[in-house]
Design an enzyme around this catalytic site. Sequence first.
Site, PDB file in Angstrom:
ATOM      1  N   ASN A  75      -4.005   2.026   2.701  1.00 27.14           N
ATOM      2  CA  ASN A  75      -3.293   2.986   2.890  1.00 27.14           C
ATOM      3  C   ASN A  75      -1.817   2.478   3.152  1.00 27.14           C
ATOM      4  O   ASN A  75      -1.385   1.614   4.369  1.00 27.14           O
ATOM      5  CB  ASN A  75      -3.715   3.614   4.277  1.00 27.14           C
ATOM      6  CG  ASN A  75      -2.793   4.517   5.154  1.00 27.14           C
ATOM      7  OD1 ASN A  75      -1.828   5.151   4.574  1.00 27.14           O
ATOM      8  ND2 ASN A  75      -2.962   4.696   6.499  1.00 27.14           N
ATOM      9  N   LYS A  87       0.968   4.020   4.064  1.00 29.21           N
ATOM     10  CA  LYS A  87       1.638   4.780   4.833  1.00 29.21           C
ATOM     11  C   LYS A  87       3.183   5.128   4.470  1.00 29.21           C
ATOM     12  O   LYS A  87       3.139   5.484   3.029  1.00 29.21           O
ATOM     13  CB  LYS A  87       1.921   4.004   6.229  1.00 29.21           C
ATOM     14  CG  LYS A  87       0.524   3.239   6.932  1.00 29.21           C
ATOM     15  CD  LYS A  87       0.445   3.107   7.907  1.00 29.21           C
ATOM     16  CE  LYS A  87      -0.808   2.314   8.373  1.00 29.21           C
ATOM     17  NZ  LYS A  87      -1.278   2.054   9.790  1.00 29.21           N
ATOM     18  N   HIS A 124      -5.959  10.906  10.032  1.00 24.95           N
ATOM     19  CA  HIS A 124      -5.846   9.339  10.493  1.00 24.95           C
ATOM     20  C   HIS A 124      -5.170   9.512  12.069  1.00 24.95           C
ATOM     21  O   HIS A 124      -4.515  10.346  12.201  1.00 24.95           O
ATOM     22  CB  HIS A 124      -4.633   8.870   9.531  1.00 24.95           C
ATOM     23  CG  HIS A 124      -4.308   7.520   9.573  1.00 24.95           C
ATOM     24  ND1 HIS A 124      -3.482   7.007  10.541  1.00 24.95           N
ATOM     25  CD2 HIS A 124      -4.862   6.343   9.013  1.00 24.95           C
ATOM     26  CE1 HIS A 124      -3.502   5.558  10.685  1.00 24.95           C
ATOM     27  NE2 HIS A 124      -4.176   5.329   9.652  1.00 24.95           N
ATOM     28  N   GLU A 163      -2.625   8.035  13.183  1.00 17.06           N
ATOM     29  CA  GLU A 163      -1.112   8.390  13.414  1.00 17.06           C
ATOM     30  C   GLU A 163      -0.891  10.080  13.080  1.00 17.06           C
ATOM     31  O   GLU A 163       0.074  10.566  13.562  1.00 17.06           O
ATOM     32  CB  GLU A 163      -0.431   7.759  12.176  1.00 17.06           C
ATOM     33  CG  GLU A 163      -0.482   6.160  12.613  1.00 17.06           C
ATOM     34  CD  GLU A 163      -0.215   5.068  11.525  1.00 17.06           C
ATOM     35  OE1 GLU A 163      -0.099   5.568  10.426  1.00 17.06           O
ATOM     36  OE2 GLU A 163      -0.581   4.059  11.725  1.00 17.06           O
ATOM     37  N   GLU A 169     -11.980   4.136  12.690  1.00 17.57           N
ATOM     38  CA  GLU A 169     -10.751   3.283  12.979  1.00 17.57           C
ATOM     39  C   GLU A 169     -10.554   3.394  14.503  1.00 17.57           C
ATOM     40  O   GLU A 169      -9.590   4.230  14.948  1.00 17.57           O
ATOM     41  CB  GLU A 169      -9.624   3.972  12.397  1.00 17.57           C
ATOM     42  CG  GLU A 169      -9.868   3.863  10.775  1.00 17.57           C
ATOM     43  CD  GLU A 169      -8.372   3.847   9.883  1.00 17.57           C
ATOM     44  OE1 GLU A 169      -8.025   2.733   9.261  1.00 17.57           O
ATOM     45  OE2 GLU A 169      -7.769   4.598  10.304  1.00 17.57           O
ATOM     46  N   GLY A 176      -2.777  -1.543  13.401  1.00 22.98           N
ATOM     47  CA  GLY A 176      -1.407  -1.960  13.371  1.00 22.98           C
ATOM     48  C   GLY A 176      -1.088  -2.876  14.504  1.00 22.98           C
ATOM     49  O   GLY A 176      -0.083  -3.310  15.010  1.00 22.98           O
ATOM     50  N   SER A 230      -6.707  -3.554  11.577  1.00 24.56           N
ATOM     51  CA  SER A 230      -6.327  -4.869  11.494  1.00 24.56           C
ATOM     52  C   SER A 230      -7.336  -5.583  10.352  1.00 24.56           C
ATOM     53  O   SER A 230      -7.575  -6.691  10.978  1.00 24.56           O
ATOM     54  CB  SER A 230      -6.033  -5.561  12.816  1.00 24.56           C
ATOM     55  OG  SER A 230      -4.944  -4.899  13.536  1.00 24.56           O
TER      56      SER A 230
HETATM   57  C1  PEP Z   1      -4.560   2.045   8.961  1.00 21.67           C
HETATM   58  O1  PEP Z   1      -3.625   2.470   8.730  1.00 21.67           O
HETATM   59  O2  PEP Z   1      -5.379   2.913   8.628  1.00 21.67           O
HETATM   60  C2  PEP Z   1      -4.968   0.891   9.715  1.00 21.67           C
HETATM   61  C3  PEP Z   1      -6.233   0.439   9.709  1.00 21.67           C
HETATM   62  O3  PEP Z   1      -3.830   0.139   9.505  1.00 21.67           O
HETATM   63  P1  PEP Z   1      -3.827  -1.463  10.149  1.00 21.67           P
HETATM   64  O4  PEP Z   1      -4.620  -2.200   8.709  1.00 21.67           O
HETATM   65  O5  PEP Z   1      -2.527  -1.951   9.638  1.00 21.67           O
HETATM   66  O6  PEP Z   1      -4.178  -1.879  11.271  1.00 21.67           O
END
Ligand code: PEP
Length: 260
Positions: A13, A15, A99, A101, A171, A177, A217
């Site tokens: 992803n 972003k 997601h 975000e 998630e 992040g 992460s």
């Molecule tokens: C994500 O954006 O879905 C995500 C898991 O980000 P990160 O791997 O940076 O935690």
Amino acid sequence: MTTSVRIPLMAANWKMHLSIAEGVAFIAKLHELLGNPQDREVLIAPPFTHLWPLREPMAAAGFSLAAQNCHWETQGAFTGEVSLTMIAETGCRYVIVGHSERRHIFGESDAWIGRKTAAALSRGVVPIVCIGEKIEEREAGLTEEVLRRQLTAGLEGLRVDTPEKLVIAYEPVWAIGTGRTATPGQAQDAHAFVRGWLAQRFDKAVANGIRILYGGSVKPDNVDDLMAQPDIDGALVGGASLQADSFARIVQYKKSGKSP
Ligand code: PEP
């Protein structure tokens, strides 16, 4: 007809990162590093503006293209939105829905996410439905309640007769992040809960075939232990998917006893 063989899905992803030129260079490098893996699926979700120009390099490399968001209507006066018909036209097989975000920065509700999921299914685009609890919810022992609520609303009224039509991404918000990852045991517990819920909602054979990704992460140094868990069928990767060599190592996780 259902199958319980789950091809691991390793998803990037991006972003709101990388230019189109950087995206083209990334795909070439990733393809060079990975070749054509037959036992796992590689997916990239770039920004909307990149979907059309990246379509051909992605197809040539054998990677799957995904959008990061969608609107549930086909067309209309929705300034700034992109419909699933438009997304499908760019060659996307998948769309990320809900997601964290989108939920927490842009205020998307469970009900909106349900509409997006339904619209994706009806237009033949596979929704990757993201769910996950906040840290205060985990600490209050509410993880399963939150996941149940998000699944119920996100899959409201849907019929999924073949497992390939749906992907779930667990998630935990506190791991996205932040550099803080769920332990493999915490992730496995959540994934097993989700699969059990899916078995009740659809049927056991369908639930056994639906891929459940872990996100939060994921890095080259923790992916092997996460992917060794029986109900983790892939990863949704943000930060560590922005460099081809780091994402390639994640895609090439070591199987440690679990064959795809
Ligand atoms: C994500 O954006 O879905 C995500 C898991 O980000 P990160 O791997 O940076 O935690």
